[in-house]
Write a protein that holds these residues in place. Structure first.
Motif, mmCIF file in Angstrom:
data_model
loop_
_atom_site.group_PDB
_atom_site.id
_atom_site.type_symbol
_atom_site.label_atom_id
_atom_site.label_comp_id
_atom_site.label_asym_id
_atom_site.label_seq_id
_atom_site.Cartn_x
_atom_site.Cartn_y
_atom_site.Cartn_z
ATOM 1 N N TRP A 29 8.461 -5.930 5.062
ATOM 2 C CA TRP A 29 7.356 -6.025 5.768
ATOM 3 C C TRP A 29 6.082 -5.581 5.158
ATOM 4 O O TRP A 29 6.304 -4.810 4.224
ATOM 5 C CB TRP A 29 7.461 -5.240 6.975
ATOM 6 C CG TRP A 29 8.192 -5.801 8.084
ATOM 7 C CD1 TRP A 29 8.805 -7.085 8.354
ATOM 8 C CD2 TRP A 29 8.374 -5.179 9.491
ATOM 9 N NE1 TRP A 29 9.564 -7.191 9.381
ATOM 10 C CE2 TRP A 29 9.348 -5.918 10.230
ATOM 11 C CE3 TRP A 29 8.278 -3.880 9.848
ATOM 12 C CZ2 TRP A 29 9.744 -5.778 11.310
ATOM 13 C CZ3 TRP A 29 8.798 -3.528 11.176
ATOM 14 C CH2 TRP A 29 9.564 -4.394 12.086
ATOM 15 N N PHE A 30 4.708 -6.095 5.177
ATOM 16 C CA PHE A 30 3.639 -5.672 4.564
ATOM 17 C C PHE A 30 3.778 -5.983 2.857
ATOM 18 O O PHE A 30 3.000 -5.116 2.279
ATOM 19 C CB PHE A 30 3.468 -4.206 4.855
ATOM 20 C CG PHE A 30 3.252 -3.735 6.284
ATOM 21 C CD1 PHE A 30 2.174 -4.384 6.891
ATOM 22 C CD2 PHE A 30 4.007 -2.985 6.924
ATOM 23 C CE1 PHE A 30 2.286 -4.150 8.508
ATOM 24 C CE2 PHE A 30 3.845 -2.539 8.263
ATOM 25 C CZ PHE A 30 3.076 -3.442 9.026
ATOM 26 N N HIS A 31 4.434 -6.673 2.685
ATOM 27 C CA HIS A 31 4.784 -7.097 1.217
ATOM 28 C C HIS A 31 3.242 -7.521 0.612
ATOM 29 O O HIS A 31 2.840 -7.497 -0.499
ATOM 30 C CB HIS A 31 5.790 -7.960 0.709
ATOM 31 C CG HIS A 31 5.440 -9.513 1.303
ATOM 32 N ND1 HIS A 31 5.935 -9.645 2.679
ATOM 33 C CD2 HIS A 31 5.029 -10.552 0.750
ATOM 34 C CE1 HIS A 31 5.448 -11.080 2.784
ATOM 35 N NE2 HIS A 31 5.029 -11.660 1.535
ATOM 36 N N GLU A 32 2.441 -8.162 1.646
ATOM 37 C CA GLU A 32 1.363 -8.439 0.996
ATOM 38 C C GLU A 32 0.053 -7.489 1.145
ATOM 39 O O GLU A 32 -1.117 -7.566 0.720
ATOM 40 C CB GLU A 32 0.516 -9.701 2.058
ATOM 41 C CG GLU A 32 1.491 -11.055 2.072
ATOM 42 C CD GLU A 32 0.834 -12.184 2.845
ATOM 43 O OE1 GLU A 32 0.141 -11.776 3.770
ATOM 44 O OE2 GLU A 32 1.390 -13.380 2.690
ATOM 45 N N THR A 33 0.297 -6.294 1.910
ATOM 46 C CA THR A 33 -0.382 -5.100 1.820
ATOM 47 C C THR A 33 0.215 -3.796 1.394
ATOM 48 O O THR A 33 0.625 -3.057 2.237
ATOM 49 C CB THR A 33 -1.235 -5.029 3.223
ATOM 50 O OG1 THR A 33 -0.243 -5.179 4.120
ATOM 51 C CG2 THR A 33 -2.104 -6.163 3.569
ATOM 52 N N PRO A 34 0.670 -3.838 0.282
ATOM 53 C CA PRO A 34 1.664 -2.564 -0.009
ATOM 54 C C PRO A 34 1.054 -1.459 0.007
ATOM 55 O O PRO A 34 1.875 -0.214 -0.045
ATOM 56 C CB PRO A 34 1.909 -2.714 -1.639
ATOM 57 C CG PRO A 34 0.520 -3.695 -2.084
ATOM 58 C CD PRO A 34 0.247 -4.601 -0.798
ATOM 59 N N MET A 35 -0.388 -1.147 0.320
ATOM 60 C CA MET A 35 -1.002 0.024 0.501
ATOM 61 C C MET A 35 -0.346 0.998 1.804
ATOM 62 O O MET A 35 -0.215 1.979 1.814
ATOM 63 C CB MET A 35 -2.418 -0.287 0.716
ATOM 64 C CG MET A 35 -3.241 1.012 1.388
ATOM 65 S SD MET A 35 -3.688 2.212 -0.421
ATOM 66 C CE MET A 35 -4.842 1.318 -0.830
ATOM 67 N N ILE A 36 -0.016 -0.162 2.801
ATOM 68 C CA ILE A 36 0.644 0.663 3.922
ATOM 69 C C ILE A 36 1.808 1.397 3.708
ATOM 70 O O ILE A 36 1.997 2.429 4.215
ATOM 71 C CB ILE A 36 0.661 -0.496 5.114
ATOM 72 C CG1 ILE A 36 -0.625 -1.134 5.553
ATOM 73 C CG2 ILE A 36 1.145 0.074 6.521
ATOM 74 C CD1 ILE A 36 -0.967 -2.285 6.531
ATOM 75 N N PRO A 37 2.897 0.400 3.278
ATOM 76 C CA PRO A 37 3.941 1.343 3.014
ATOM 77 C C PRO A 37 3.952 2.433 1.989
ATOM 78 O O PRO A 37 4.678 3.480 2.060
ATOM 79 C CB PRO A 37 5.089 0.196 2.742
ATOM 80 C CG PRO A 37 4.281 -0.786 2.062
ATOM 81 C CD PRO A 37 3.188 -1.092 3.116
#
Length: 381
Positions: free
Chosen positions: A353-361
């Motif tokens: 999940w969120f591999h396109e937005t690594p900021m979140i994890p």
């Protein structure tokens, strides 16, 4: 994200930087966590340098593309030329040159980025295109072709917005405000600039969607295409200078922050030697970023987003914790920075999940490490 940064970070970090006599973010983090092993400085310097190399590379690649389109100059030569020019004036002028140039370049960019959407609107009205109906129909369609995608948009807002808390070159500007009394004026000026520039940028994207209709365009150079279509050569030249100025104003800040951090925080050099080595680092960092720009095949957006996510995940949670929670153990700070940096660097290459937005994890797990460290802060590492 920037609005929260001005309210949550800027006032406290400006006061604490003066109180602790810190001139760089790694130095400030080290002092606020009571680090006696220097590991906070070492890890923060390394993370700062690693992600800044990609950030600077994206800017140099952008300048190379600009020179290639306008003058037919090889992108490689354009990147090298940009690297030499930037490193030269940063070495000669230092921090004062960077901040003074940034102020002028920022005003130049703001004027240019507002003029283009205004010209676009008049041009589209002349072509008898009903913008209101076009945009409303795209909004109501709700299909994949629509440029309104709220689920993705919300993800991107967090993916970018959280990063502001951990950008060393932005925080360094907060720390360098001449007087804490000027924080309110600085905030209003900064937010007004940000709102205007980002609104104009969004307007350009939406209007260009109508202007080019279904024509396939290279989105990396969409702004350049619009200017060439809309402006006569003289005005187009001014706009392109603004693009160059905007890119340089970002690069020079990142270069000076990285070089200063290496000489003062990592090597702990005295003033006389620090100046010489800072200049050496400025040249080295810029040229190394130029190499990355030349060999990279990724898009400018992806390179910048990778670097932005890395910086935000590494420093964002720690900055908020040291400003508001206090008594963060040094080993907890080091662990959180390593966790955030590693996740931001590796997550984009996974299918999680969120591999396109690594900021979140990255931001979440770094914050989790800091939170857990609070329960063991009285114990030695």
């Amino acid at each position: 994200g920037m609005w929260l940064n001005w309210h949550l970070v800027a006032p406290r970090i400006r006061v604490l930087s003066e109180k602790t006599k810190s001139v760089t973010l790694p130095d400030l983090l080290s002092r606020l966590t009571g680090d006696k092993t220097d590991w906070v400085k070492i890890v923060s310097c390394m993370a700062c340098l690693f992600f800044f190399l990609f950030y600077i590379a994206a800017g140099l690649k952008g300048i190379g593309g600009l020179l290639n389109i306008l003058f037919g100059l090889s992108t490689v030569y354009g990147v090298v030329l940009a690297a030499l020019i930037i490193s030269a004036y940063v070495i000669l002028g230092g921090f004062i040159a960077v901040t003074t140039a940034d102020a002028f370049q920022g005003m130049f960019l703001l004027l240019s980025i507002v003029v283009v959407p205004i010209c676009l609107i008049f041009n589209l009205f002349d072509a008898n295109i009903n913008l209101t109906n076009e945009i409303l129909s795209a909004f109501e369609s709700g299909n994949e072709s629509s440029f309104f995608d709220f689920s993705y948009g919300a993800t991107v807002v967090f993916g970018w917005g959280l990063g502001y808390f951990g950008m060393p070159h932005i925080i360094n500007k907060f720390m360098s405000i001449d007087d804490p009394k000027n924080l309110k004026k600085s905030k209003y000026l900064g937010l007004a600039w940000q709102f205007t520039a980002l609104s104009a940028s969004a307007a350009i994207g939406i209007l260009a969607h109508q202007y080019f209709s279904n024509q396939v365009q290279n989105t990396e150079y969409l702004f350049l295409d619009l200017v060439l279509y809309l402006m006569n050569p003289l005005w187009a030249g001014f706009i392109f200078c603004a693009i160059l100025a905007a890119t340089i104003s970002t690069i020079d800040s990142q270069v000076i922050v990285s070089a200063t951090s290496l000489s003062k925080d990592l090597l702990k050099l005295k003033a006389s030697k620090a100046i010489l080595w800072t200049r050496i680092f400025i040249l080295s960092i810029t040229l190394l970023s130029a190499v990355i720009a030349i060999i990279s095949t990724d898009t400018l957006y992806n390179i910048v987003f990778y670097a932005w996510s890395g910086q935000g995940s590494t420093f964002g949670p720690l900055v908020l914790f040291v400003l508001y929670v206090k008594k963060i153990p040094a080993w907890g700070a080091v662990s959180a920075m390593i966790c955030g940096a590693f996740i931001a660097a590796v997550w984009p290459y996974t299918s999680y999940w969120f591999h396109e937005t690594p900021m979140i994890p990255g931001f979440f797990f770094s914050s989790l490490v800091l939170f857990l460290s609070l329960f063991f802060r009285d114990k030695p590492a």
